[in-house]
Design a protein around this motif. Sequence first.
Motif, mmCIF file in Angstrom:
data_model
loop_
_atom_site.group_PDB
_atom_site.id
_atom_site.type_symbol
_atom_site.label_atom_id
_atom_site.label_comp_id
_atom_site.label_asym_id
_atom_site.label_seq_id
_atom_site.Cartn_x
_atom_site.Cartn_y
_atom_site.Cartn_z
ATOM 1 N N ASP A 5 0.834 -1.212 0.000
ATOM 2 C CA ASP A 5 0.000 0.000 0.000
ATOM 3 C C ASP A 5 0.862 1.253 0.000
ATOM 4 O O ASP A 5 0.561 2.228 -0.703
ATOM 5 N N LEU A 6 1.935 1.234 0.789
ATOM 6 C CA LEU A 6 2.827 2.394 0.862
ATOM 7 C C LEU A 6 3.529 2.623 -0.476
ATOM 8 O O LEU A 6 3.660 3.764 -0.934
ATOM 9 N N THR A 7 3.950 1.511 -1.107
ATOM 10 C CA THR A 7 4.610 1.625 -2.413
ATOM 11 C C THR A 7 3.655 2.191 -3.461
ATOM 12 O O THR A 7 4.024 3.069 -4.248
ATOM 13 N N MET A 8 2.414 1.684 -3.455
ATOM 14 C CA MET A 8 1.416 2.176 -4.408
ATOM 15 C C MET A 8 1.094 3.647 -4.152
ATOM 16 O O MET A 8 0.924 4.432 -5.098
ATOM 17 N N GLU A 9 1.024 4.028 -2.877
ATOM 18 C CA GLU A 9 0.746 5.424 -2.543
ATOM 19 C C GLU A 9 1.876 6.324 -3.023
ATOM 20 O O GLU A 9 1.629 7.393 -3.585
ATOM 21 N N ASN A 10 3.117 5.876 -2.810
ATOM 22 C CA ASN A 10 4.267 6.659 -3.268
ATOM 23 C C ASN A 10 4.300 6.758 -4.788
ATOM 24 O O ASN A 10 4.622 7.811 -5.348
ATOM 25 N N ASN A 11 3.956 5.636 -5.453
ATOM 26 C CA ASN A 11 3.933 5.654 -6.921
ATOM 27 C C ASN A 11 2.844 6.591 -7.440
ATOM 28 O O ASN A 11 3.061 7.323 -8.417
ATOM 29 N N THR A 12 1.681 6.557 -6.795
ATOM 30 C CA THR A 12 0.591 7.440 -7.195
ATOM 31 C C THR A 12 0.996 8.898 -7.024
ATOM 32 O O THR A 12 0.759 9.739 -7.905
ATOM 33 N N PHE A 13 1.612 9.193 -5.890
ATOM 34 C CA PHE A 13 2.065 10.556 -5.608
ATOM 35 C C PHE A 13 3.082 11.009 -6.648
ATOM 36 O O PHE A 13 2.998 12.116 -7.193
ATOM 37 N N VAL A 45 -6.244 21.269 -14.112
ATOM 38 C CA VAL A 45 -7.395 20.922 -13.273
ATOM 39 C C VAL A 45 -8.672 20.893 -14.107
ATOM 40 O O VAL A 45 -9.558 20.062 -13.869
ATOM 41 N N GLY A 46 -8.760 21.767 -15.106
ATOM 42 C CA GLY A 46 -9.934 21.766 -15.965
ATOM 43 C C GLY A 46 -10.075 20.490 -16.770
ATOM 44 O O GLY A 46 -11.186 20.044 -17.052
ATOM 45 N N VAL A 47 -8.941 19.897 -17.158
ATOM 46 C CA VAL A 47 -8.976 18.659 -17.945
ATOM 47 C C VAL A 47 -9.047 17.433 -17.039
ATOM 48 O O VAL A 47 -9.698 16.444 -17.364
ATOM 49 N N PHE A 48 -8.373 17.511 -15.886
ATOM 50 C CA PHE A 48 -8.355 16.382 -14.942
ATOM 51 C C PHE A 48 -8.863 16.858 -13.580
ATOM 52 O O PHE A 48 -8.093 16.975 -12.626
ATOM 53 N N PRO A 49 -10.165 17.131 -13.483
ATOM 54 C CA PRO A 49 -10.694 17.736 -12.250
ATOM 55 C C PRO A 49 -10.678 16.799 -11.045
ATOM 56 O O PRO A 49 -10.812 17.258 -9.917
ATOM 57 N N PHE A 50 -10.536 15.508 -11.260
ATOM 58 C CA PHE A 50 -10.597 14.553 -10.150
ATOM 59 C C PHE A 50 -9.249 13.932 -9.839
ATOM 60 O O PHE A 50 -9.176 12.899 -9.179
ATOM 61 N N ASN A 51 -8.181 14.540 -10.315
ATOM 62 C CA ASN A 51 -6.833 14.042 -10.010
ATOM 63 C C ASN A 51 -6.288 14.712 -8.762
ATOM 64 O O ASN A 51 -6.333 15.932 -8.634
ATOM 65 N N PHE A 52 -5.779 13.895 -7.855
ATOM 66 C CA PHE A 52 -5.156 14.372 -6.636
ATOM 67 C C PHE A 52 -3.907 13.535 -6.382
ATOM 68 O O PHE A 52 -3.767 12.437 -6.933
ATOM 69 N N PRO A 53 -2.985 14.012 -5.537
ATOM 70 C CA PRO A 53 -1.771 13.223 -5.275
ATOM 71 C C PRO A 53 -2.048 11.814 -4.770
ATOM 72 O O PRO A 53 -1.295 10.886 -5.042
ATOM 73 N N HIS A 54 -3.166 11.632 -4.047
ATOM 74 C CA HIS A 54 -3.488 10.314 -3.498
ATOM 75 C C HIS A 54 -4.479 9.544 -4.369
ATOM 76 O O HIS A 54 -4.759 8.378 -4.086
ATOM 77 N N ASP A 55 -4.994 10.194 -5.392
ATOM 78 C CA ASP A 55 -5.971 9.536 -6.276
ATOM 79 C C ASP A 55 -5.727 10.045 -7.692
ATOM 80 O O ASP A 55 -6.289 11.062 -8.101
ATOM 81 N N PHE A 56 -4.897 9.328 -8.422
ATOM 82 C CA PHE A 56 -4.453 9.816 -9.729
ATOM 83 C C PHE A 56 -4.750 8.797 -10.823
ATOM 84 O O PHE A 56 -4.542 7.592 -10.652
ATOM 85 N N LYS A 57 -5.251 9.296 -11.947
ATOM 86 C CA LYS A 57 -5.393 8.505 -13.164
ATOM 87 C C LYS A 57 -4.987 9.386 -14.334
ATOM 88 O O LYS A 57 -5.335 10.570 -14.379
ATOM 89 N N SER A 58 -4.267 8.785 -15.278
ATOM 90 C CA SER A 58 -3.773 9.569 -16.402
ATOM 91 C C SER A 58 -4.841 9.834 -17.445
ATOM 92 O O SER A 58 -4.641 10.646 -18.340
ATOM 93 N N ASN A 59 -5.982 9.157 -17.343
ATOM 94 C CA ASN A 59 -7.045 9.382 -18.318
ATOM 95 C C ASN A 59 -8.144 10.262 -17.713
ATOM 96 O O ASN A 59 -8.305 10.343 -16.498
ATOM 97 N N TYR A 60 -8.892 10.870 -18.589
ATOM 98 C CA TYR A 60 -9.947 11.809 -18.203
ATOM 99 C C TYR A 60 -11.099 11.073 -17.533
ATOM 100 O O TYR A 60 -11.499 9.993 -17.965
ATOM 101 N N ARG A 61 -11.625 11.659 -16.442
ATOM 102 C CA ARG A 61 -12.786 11.091 -15.759
ATOM 103 C C ARG A 61 -13.892 12.134 -15.759
ATOM 104 O O ARG A 61 -13.989 12.954 -14.861
ATOM 105 N N GLY A 62 -14.695 12.115 -16.785
ATOM 106 C CA GLY A 62 -15.710 13.152 -16.967
ATOM 107 C C GLY A 62 -17.025 12.825 -16.310
ATOM 108 O O GLY A 62 -18.054 12.772 -16.973
ATOM 109 N N ASP A 63 -17.029 12.573 -14.997
ATOM 110 C CA ASP A 63 -18.274 12.269 -14.300
ATOM 111 C C ASP A 63 -19.098 13.529 -14.041
ATOM 112 O O ASP A 63 -20.300 13.473 -13.848
#
Length: 287
Positions: free
Chosen positions: A100-108, A149-167
């Motif tokens: 979990d720590l490794t994944m968190e660091n990788n996400t960050f 932020v306008g293109v990736f409004p739901f990206n955060f250091p702890h919750d990141f995805k490289s693709n667009y999430r247009g919810d």
Amino acid sequence: MLRRLASWWREDTDNNNPNLSQLKLFKLAYLLPTITFAIFSVLIFHAEQLWTYDICFRSACIFNTYEIFKIPVWLLALSLPLTGLVAAHHRSVQTSKQIDLTMENNTFSNYYKHIEHFENRYKNFEVDLDLYNHNIVKFEFSSIANLYVGVFPFNFPHDFKSNYRGDHLSGLENALARLQIIFEKPIDFKNIEKNQLDPINSQNLFSSLYIREAIVNGETYNLRPTDLFSIEWDRPSIHITLIMACLKLVISLNKFSSSKIPMSYTISTSSGLATVDFKGKDFSKSL
């Protein structure tokens, strides 16, 4: 003595990442069989009145002693498999925490690398409008961070995805909605003077993309809302050039984000008309 025992028993609650020897469960795994062994041994010792026997080290005596204390010995032996199970569980928990720590660091790390890649891509964004005359348009943004932020409004250091999430509504969908309004009628490049474009819609488009300035063939145009009418709107060719450059920017952002927003644009060389196809999606509700 009781204080020391209580402190020893509470060691794992005072530590967010206790060692195996500090776990209450591990202590219980060897304490419970040991205490049970001691209790049963004392009871058997008194029940059999073993103090009346002489000390004997012959094999028959040892075997007889084992038969008498067989149950307590078995209870004591339980401490080995119990502590082994606790150790295995503790090891799996530690491994899970490490993953979990490794994944968190990788996400960050990936989050900030993605932002850096985005900034490098768009900080000096330039397009060549290969229409009836070549126009090189270069955009200067008021804030690359806000554009991200306008293109990736739901990206955060702890919750990141490289693709667009247009919810929900985002800057990208907002820009698409503005383009849909502007292209309600195809833009005519052969008869530029016939186009009727609303500067307000254009300014809203520029604002949704955080564009501060546009350089068209070396000439700079300030596109900030406070300078709404500073552009020579009586020069429709500049107006249309900026709109088409914004269209290419939106298409680029759409591709960069790997979004599922369907859109395309076409320019008919025979009729000189430019149209945008949103494949039936209505963005006007997002405004």
